[in-house]
Design a protein around this motif. Structure first.
Motif, mmCIF file in Angstrom:
data_model
loop_
_atom_site.group_PDB
_atom_site.id
_atom_site.type_symbol
_atom_site.label_atom_id
_atom_site.label_comp_id
_atom_site.label_asym_id
_atom_site.label_seq_id
_atom_site.Cartn_x
_atom_site.Cartn_y
_atom_site.Cartn_z
ATOM 1 N N ALA A 177 3.658 77.325 -7.066
ATOM 2 C CA ALA A 177 2.276 77.675 -7.437
ATOM 3 C C ALA A 177 1.238 77.233 -6.416
ATOM 4 N N THR A 178 1.559 76.266 -5.566
ATOM 5 C CA THR A 178 0.560 75.792 -4.601
ATOM 6 C C THR A 178 0.616 76.543 -3.280
ATOM 7 N N GLY A 179 1.529 77.510 -3.158
ATOM 8 C CA GLY A 179 1.625 78.295 -1.934
ATOM 9 C C GLY A 179 0.692 79.494 -1.956
ATOM 10 N N GLY A 201 3.935 71.644 -8.241
ATOM 11 C CA GLY A 201 3.822 71.611 -6.791
ATOM 12 C C GLY A 201 3.683 70.189 -6.284
ATOM 13 N N ARG A 202 3.782 70.032 -4.975
ATOM 14 C CA ARG A 202 3.638 68.712 -4.353
ATOM 15 C C ARG A 202 2.268 68.499 -3.734
ATOM 16 N N ASN A 203 1.553 69.568 -3.528
ATOM 17 C CA ASN A 203 0.248 69.489 -2.889
ATOM 18 C C ASN A 203 -0.814 69.146 -3.940
ATOM 19 N N GLU A 204 -1.166 67.859 -4.029
ATOM 20 C CA GLU A 204 -2.100 67.416 -5.064
ATOM 21 C C GLU A 204 -3.466 68.067 -4.928
ATOM 22 N N ILE A 248 8.673 81.863 -6.774
ATOM 23 C CA ILE A 248 8.163 82.527 -5.587
ATOM 24 C C ILE A 248 8.161 81.575 -4.397
ATOM 25 N N LEU A 249 9.067 80.585 -4.462
ATOM 26 C CA LEU A 249 9.234 79.633 -3.366
ATOM 27 C C LEU A 249 9.862 80.315 -2.154
ATOM 28 N N PRO A 250 9.533 79.880 -0.950
ATOM 29 C CA PRO A 250 10.196 80.417 0.238
ATOM 30 C C PRO A 250 11.626 79.890 0.323
#
Length: 283
Positions: A177-179, A201-204, A248-250
């Protein structure tokens, strides 16, 4: 016409004059009004992504523009129509497994014949596109044309959400979701009426931005990298059973987050995997 030309990989784009497109049957000439810039455009132009570009060329995929002229087989489009130029060009002699190229960007497998026809992309004043790729978007405010460029991004997760058969009121988890495409998927899922979207996601910073933009129907989850722990966090974030998952991850993300997300779905729920590899999309 003026165009920004990539002559060799690693060189700067050069603005030069190209011959105006020559209209043929099954084609439309579009005056480009606005186009977006891919976040990884530098990797394409530098050659890092090893795309099958036939240089020199005006690159970039997709645009919003106005019809300049139409071929003799067009029955609906007229000069002046606002259109979205779909960059996915398919060969017309095999409906089941057509050769595909992204106009001005890349091709699947060998460079297909349609590349020679739809060679230049949208970094030009005019584009020659297949008639079926010039999609009317009705009358729009010219000042809003730039926002319509988001169609290129939004249509990718939309295909995955259709495959997942997302219904209004359901709870969906969007893995990745953060991409770029994942965050677009959050917006599309909510627009389709999802009751709740779980966004791991990992991107806070990105998670905070998503929460700010989309409010109470969005539940963010900070991933730790531990499959079991992350799976439980995602399930606990949902207000009830997870009806479906859109992954939808790469490919570079690996299997751990994919498996963690897939295992959150309820019994008889659905899971959809949308992969974007070298800009070719599979659902």
């Amino acid at each position: 016409m003026k165009a920004a030309i990539l002559k060799t990989f690693g060189s700067s784009l050069v603005v030069e004059t190209l011959p105006d497109p020559i209209l043929g049957t099954g084609e439309v000439v579009v005056d480009v009004v606005v186009d977006g810039v891919l976040p990884y455009a530098n990797e394409v132009f530098s050659g890092k992504r090893k795309y099958l570009l036939s240089l020199p060329m005006a690159s970039a995929a997709g645009a919003i523009g106005r019809v300049r002229s139409v071929g003799p087989d067009a029955t609906r489009l007229v000069v002046g129509d606002w259109v979205f130029c779909d960059p996915t060009v398919r060969s017309r002699d095999d409906a089941l497994t057509p050769d595909i190229t992204l106009q001005g960007l890349s091709a699947r497998g060998v460079v297909c014949a349609c590349r020679s026809i739809s060679h230049h992309g949208s970094f030009a004043e005019q584009m020659l596109v297949p008639t079926e790729n010039a999609i009317s978007i009705g009358s729009i405010d010219p000042e809003e044309a730039g926002r319509w460029c988001a169609l290129n991004l939004l249509l990718v997760p939309y295909g995955g959400l259709l495959a997942a058969n997302l219904q209004a009121g359901e709870t969906i988890l969007i893995s990745g979701a953060t991409g770029n495409f994942g965050s677009a998927g959050v917006a599309v899922a909510l627009a389709m009426g999802a009751g709740c979207v779980v966004a791991p996601g990992r991107n806070e910073k990105m998670l905070e931005d998503l929460a700010r933009r989309f409010g109470h129907r969005l539940r963010t989850v900070k991933l730790s990298g531990d499959e079991g722990e992350d799976r439980e966090r995602m399930k606990q974030a949902a207000p009830g059973p997870m009806d479906c998952v859109l992954d939808i991850l790469p490919p570079s993300a690996g299997t751990t987050p994919v498996r963690a997300a897939a295992m959150t779905v309820r019994e008889f729920g659905r899971s959809s995997k949308t992969t974007v590899l070298n800009d070719q999309i599979s659902v």
